[in-house]
Write a protein that holds these residues in place. Structure first.
Motif, PDB file in Angstrom:
ATOM      1  N   ASN A  56     -25.972  16.590  81.854  1.00 49.41           N
ATOM      2  CA  ASN A  56     -25.117  16.105  82.939  1.00 49.41           C
ATOM      3  C   ASN A  56     -25.895  15.287  83.973  1.00 49.41           C
ATOM      4  O   ASN A  56     -25.303  14.794  84.939  1.00 49.41           O
ATOM      5  N   ALA A  57     -27.195  15.148  83.781  1.00 47.72           N
ATOM      6  CA  ALA A  57     -28.014  14.402  84.740  1.00 47.72           C
ATOM      7  C   ALA A  57     -27.531  12.954  84.846  1.00 47.72           C
ATOM      8  O   ALA A  57     -27.339  12.286  83.842  1.00 47.72           O
ATOM      9  N   ASN A  58     -27.347  12.500  86.079  1.00 47.67           N
ATOM     10  CA  ASN A  58     -26.857  11.126  86.284  1.00 47.67           C
ATOM     11  C   ASN A  58     -27.319  10.538  87.614  1.00 47.67           C
ATOM     12  O   ASN A  58     -26.630   9.708  88.207  1.00 47.67           O
ATOM     13  N   SER A  59     -28.495  10.961  88.090  1.00 46.77           N
ATOM     14  CA  SER A  59     -29.010  10.445  89.359  1.00 46.77           C
ATOM     15  C   SER A  59     -30.532  10.361  89.296  1.00 46.77           C
ATOM     16  O   SER A  59     -31.159  10.894  88.377  1.00 46.77           O
ATOM     17  N   ILE A  60     -31.111   9.692  90.292  1.00 43.68           N
ATOM     18  CA  ILE A  60     -32.565   9.584  90.357  1.00 43.68           C
ATOM     19  C   ILE A  60     -33.085  10.403  91.525  1.00 43.68           C
ATOM     20  O   ILE A  60     -32.384  10.664  92.499  1.00 43.68           O
ATOM     21  N   MET A  61     -34.350  10.829  91.414  1.00 42.14           N
ATOM     22  CA  MET A  61     -34.988  11.567  92.496  1.00 42.14           C
ATOM     23  C   MET A  61     -36.085  10.700  93.119  1.00 42.14           C
ATOM     24  O   MET A  61     -36.674   9.848  92.456  1.00 42.14           O
ATOM     25  N   TYR A  62     -36.325  10.940  94.390  1.00 39.41           N
ATOM     26  CA  TYR A  62     -37.386  10.241  95.106  1.00 39.41           C
ATOM     27  C   TYR A  62     -38.541  11.229  95.262  1.00 39.41           C
ATOM     28  O   TYR A  62     -38.785  11.764  96.345  1.00 39.41           O
ATOM     29  N   ASP A  63     -39.227  11.449  94.156  1.00 43.48           N
ATOM     30  CA  ASP A  63     -40.238  12.506  94.076  1.00 43.48           C
ATOM     31  C   ASP A  63     -41.608  11.962  94.483  1.00 43.48           C
ATOM     32  O   ASP A  63     -42.565  11.979  93.710  1.00 43.48           O
ATOM     33  N   PHE A  64     -41.704  11.486  95.739  1.00 38.46           N
ATOM     34  CA  PHE A  64     -42.924  10.907  96.273  1.00 38.46           C
ATOM     35  C   PHE A  64     -42.772  10.842  97.783  1.00 38.46           C
ATOM     36  O   PHE A  64     -41.676  11.030  98.314  1.00 38.46           O
ATOM     37  N   TYR A  65     -43.859  10.584  98.461  1.00 40.65           N
ATOM     38  CA  TYR A  65     -43.779  10.463  99.924  1.00 40.65           C
ATOM     39  C   TYR A  65     -44.794   9.432 100.403  1.00 40.65           C
ATOM     40  O   TYR A  65     -45.754   9.093  99.707  1.00 40.65           O
ATOM     41  N   GLY A  66     -44.550   8.899 101.596  1.00 43.18           N
ATOM     42  CA  GLY A  66     -45.486   7.987 102.224  1.00 43.18           C
ATOM     43  C   GLY A  66     -45.345   6.529 101.829  1.00 43.18           C
ATOM     44  O   GLY A  66     -46.212   5.709 102.162  1.00 43.18           O
ATOM     45  N   GLU A 103     -31.443  23.506  82.455  1.00 41.47           N
ATOM     46  CA  GLU A 103     -30.238  23.419  83.281  1.00 41.47           C
ATOM     47  C   GLU A 103     -30.547  23.024  84.721  1.00 41.47           C
ATOM     48  O   GLU A 103     -29.675  22.509  85.435  1.00 41.47           O
ATOM     49  N   ASN A 104     -31.792  23.245  85.157  1.00 40.87           N
ATOM     50  CA  ASN A 104     -32.155  22.966  86.544  1.00 40.87           C
ATOM     51  C   ASN A 104     -32.687  21.555  86.770  1.00 40.87           C
ATOM     52  O   ASN A 104     -32.944  21.170  87.903  1.00 40.87           O
ATOM     53  N   ARG A 105     -32.848  20.820  85.696  1.00 41.81           N
ATOM     54  CA  ARG A 105     -33.365  19.448  85.825  1.00 41.81           C
ATOM     55  C   ARG A 105     -32.178  18.497  85.768  1.00 41.81           C
ATOM     56  O   ARG A 105     -31.691  18.119  84.702  1.00 41.81           O
ATOM     57  N   ASN A 106     -31.692  18.096  86.934  1.00 37.34           N
ATOM     58  CA  ASN A 106     -30.431  17.364  87.020  1.00 37.34           C
ATOM     59  C   ASN A 106     -30.580  15.901  87.421  1.00 37.34           C
ATOM     60  O   ASN A 106     -29.576  15.217  87.625  1.00 37.34           O
ATOM     61  N   SER A 107     -31.808  15.416  87.556  1.00 40.07           N
ATOM     62  CA  SER A 107     -32.021  14.017  87.928  1.00 40.07           C
ATOM     63  C   SER A 107     -33.323  13.523  87.312  1.00 40.07           C
ATOM     64  O   SER A 107     -34.137  14.311  86.830  1.00 40.07           O
ATOM     65  N   PHE A 108     -33.504  12.207  87.355  1.00 39.42           N
ATOM     66  CA  PHE A 108     -34.621  11.558  86.674  1.00 39.42           C
ATOM     67  C   PHE A 108     -35.717  11.184  87.675  1.00 39.42           C
ATOM     68  O   PHE A 108     -35.445  10.555  88.697  1.00 39.42           O
ATOM     69  N   ASP A 109     -36.959  11.536  87.351  1.00 44.11           N
ATOM     70  CA  ASP A 109     -38.082  11.279  88.251  1.00 44.11           C
ATOM     71  C   ASP A 109     -38.497   9.806  88.222  1.00 44.11           C
ATOM     72  O   ASP A 109     -38.051   9.026  87.378  1.00 44.11           O
ATOM     73  N   HIS A 110     -39.406   9.444  89.123  1.00 48.11           N
ATOM     74  CA  HIS A 110     -39.768   8.022  89.257  1.00 48.11           C
ATOM     75  C   HIS A 110     -40.553   7.495  88.063  1.00 48.11           C
ATOM     76  O   HIS A 110     -40.577   6.283  87.830  1.00 48.11           O
ATOM     77  N   GLY A 111     -41.178   8.383  87.274  1.00 49.99           N
ATOM     78  CA  GLY A 111     -41.833   7.932  86.053  1.00 49.99           C
ATOM     79  C   GLY A 111     -40.843   7.401  85.035  1.00 49.99           C
ATOM     80  O   GLY A 111     -41.203   6.649  84.125  1.00 49.99           O
ATOM     81  N   VAL A 112     -39.577   7.787  85.213  1.00 54.67           N
ATOM     82  CA  VAL A 112     -38.492   7.298  84.363  1.00 54.67           C
ATOM     83  C   VAL A 112     -37.851   6.051  84.969  1.00 54.67           C
ATOM     84  O   VAL A 112     -37.846   4.972  84.376  1.00 54.67           O
ATOM     85  N   TRP A 113     -37.299   6.187  86.171  1.00 54.67           N
ATOM     86  CA  TRP A 113     -36.453   5.103  86.675  1.00 54.67           C
ATOM     87  C   TRP A 113     -37.234   3.882  87.142  1.00 54.67           C
ATOM     88  O   TRP A 113     -36.717   2.762  87.086  1.00 54.67           O
ATOM     89  N   SER A 114     -38.486   4.075  87.590  1.00 50.11           N
ATOM     90  CA  SER A 114     -39.246   2.889  88.006  1.00 50.11           C
ATOM     91  C   SER A 114     -39.511   1.976  86.810  1.00 50.11           C
ATOM     92  O   SER A 114     -39.450   0.747  86.919  1.00 50.11           O
ATOM     93  N   VAL A 115     -39.780   2.587  85.653  1.00 49.66           N
ATOM     94  CA  VAL A 115     -40.007   1.808  84.435  1.00 49.66           C
ATOM     95  C   VAL A 115     -38.707   1.207  83.913  1.00 49.66           C
ATOM     96  O   VAL A 115     -38.623   0.003  83.627  1.00 49.66           O
ATOM     97  N   LEU A 116     -37.678   2.039  83.787  1.00 49.59           N
ATOM     98  CA  LEU A 116     -36.426   1.555  83.207  1.00 49.59           C
ATOM     99  C   LEU A 116     -35.752   0.499  84.067  1.00 49.59           C
ATOM    100  O   LEU A 116     -35.120  -0.424  83.546  1.00 49.59           O
ATOM    101  N   SER A 117     -35.893   0.603  85.376  1.00 52.07           N
ATOM    102  CA  SER A 117     -35.263  -0.389  86.252  1.00 52.07           C
ATOM    103  C   SER A 117     -35.916  -1.760  86.115  1.00 52.07           C
ATOM    104  O   SER A 117     -35.282  -2.790  86.389  1.00 52.07           O
ATOM    105  N   LEU A 118     -37.191  -1.783  85.693  1.00 52.22           N
ATOM    106  CA  LEU A 118     -37.847  -3.056  85.416  1.00 52.22           C
ATOM    107  C   LEU A 118     -37.419  -3.612  84.065  1.00 52.22           C
ATOM    108  O   LEU A 118     -37.252  -4.821  83.903  1.00 52.22           O
ATOM    109  N   MET A 119     -37.233  -2.723  83.109  1.00 55.65           N
ATOM    110  CA  MET A 119     -36.871  -3.148  81.758  1.00 55.65           C
ATOM    111  C   MET A 119     -35.402  -3.524  81.640  1.00 55.65           C
ATOM    112  O   MET A 119     -35.042  -4.434  80.893  1.00 55.65           O
ATOM    113  N   TYR A 120     -34.554  -2.797  82.365  1.00 56.67           N
ATOM    114  CA  TYR A 120     -33.100  -2.994  82.263  1.00 56.67           C
ATOM    115  C   TYR A 120     -32.507  -3.052  83.666  1.00 56.67           C
ATOM    116  O   TYR A 120     -32.355  -2.019  84.321  1.00 56.67           O
ATOM    117  N   GLU A 121     -32.174  -4.247  84.112  1.00 53.16           N
ATOM    118  CA  GLU A 121     -31.578  -4.391  85.445  1.00 53.16           C
ATOM    119  C   GLU A 121     -30.299  -3.569  85.540  1.00 53.16           C
ATOM    120  O   GLU A 121     -30.027  -2.938  86.566  1.00 53.16           O
TER     121      GLU A 121
END
Length: 253
Positions: A56-66, A103-121
């Protein structure tokens, strides 16, 4: 048959940059056919045993700071898929691979979305994220990649990590640190020559722990190697950042 990619993802603000690495990741996607779905492993999702993200995961996480305020406003549409997840679990269990839904992992970390957002607008296919099972040996990670080959007809495999990852020793000195340069060159030689024996024993290299005080960023490379039909990968990005961060990335097959 879809290829296998290992991508050194660097910092999440690569999406805001004009780095050569950003351009090369964008460009590699233009050489690929659109798969039915993506299976991805990120250095930022580590579990004891093998897990797959909640379907059911369908969002991204901002798993970083600064980082720049703009980075925390980035939006990216991404979603997993229940039927594909169940199929993945069933087939891997048939291959004697123990896997379960997280079941507790409901969003995608930046290692996923930072790469995919470059590959697929605009991403219009499902994404299944597997964890790195930290209880596995290096040989077992390669074997896991081998077992995952059964999905390569439909899925594009992306393994997101880093050839080097010593954040404590970064600097703005443009000259690459010797321990990082030597290790990067050794890994590149191993991958380009498909040398499984040297890869399995890379943790014995004198520079291994200098580059990886913790190992999670190098581990996706072992699964990627196992997943490749042709073990000889080709580098498509070789940029070095912050004196010791290698962005070396490979395409197999």
């Amino acid at each position: 048959m879809n290829p296998t990619l290992f991508i050194s993802h660097g910092a999440p603000n690569i999406v805001l940059s004009d780095l050569n690495s950003k351009k090369n990741i964008q460009n590699i996607s233009k050489t690929l056919d659109i798969p039915k779905y993506i299976i991805i492993v990120s250095a930022h999702y580590v579990t004891k045993n093998l897990k797959v993200i909640n379907p059911n995961a369908n969002s991204i996480m901002y798993d970083f700071y600064g980082f720049e305020e703009e980075l925390y406003k980035v939006k990216y549409e991404i979603a997993s898929n229940k039927d594909l997840t169940n199929n993945l679990i069933e087939k891997l269990r048939n291959e004697n691979i123990d896997i379960s839904i997280d079941e507790n992992r409901n969003s995608f970390d930046h290692g996923v979305w930072s790469v995919l957002s470059l590959m697929y607008e605009k991403l219009e296919i499902p994404v299944l994220q597997l964890s790195i099972p930290i209880s596995y040996s290096l040989s077992e990670l390669i074997n896991l990649g081998e077992k995952l080959k059964i999905f390569k007809e439909e899925a594009l495999f992306i393994f997101s990590g880093g050839i080097t990852h010593n954040l404590r020793d970064m600097s703005y000195n443009p000259e690459m640190k010797t321990y990082a340069k030597e290790f990067n060159e050794k890994i590149k030689d191993i991958i380009e020559n498909g040398d499984k024996e040297k890869l399995i024993n890379i943790d014995k290299d004198q520079n291994f722990y200098k580059n990886h005080p913790s190992t999670e960023h190098i581990l996706p490379l072992f699964i990627a190697f196992g997943n490749a039909i042709n073990k000889c990968g080709k580098s498509f990005n070789s940029e070095i950042l912050y004196s010791n961060i290698s962005m070396e990335s490979f395409i197999f097959d």
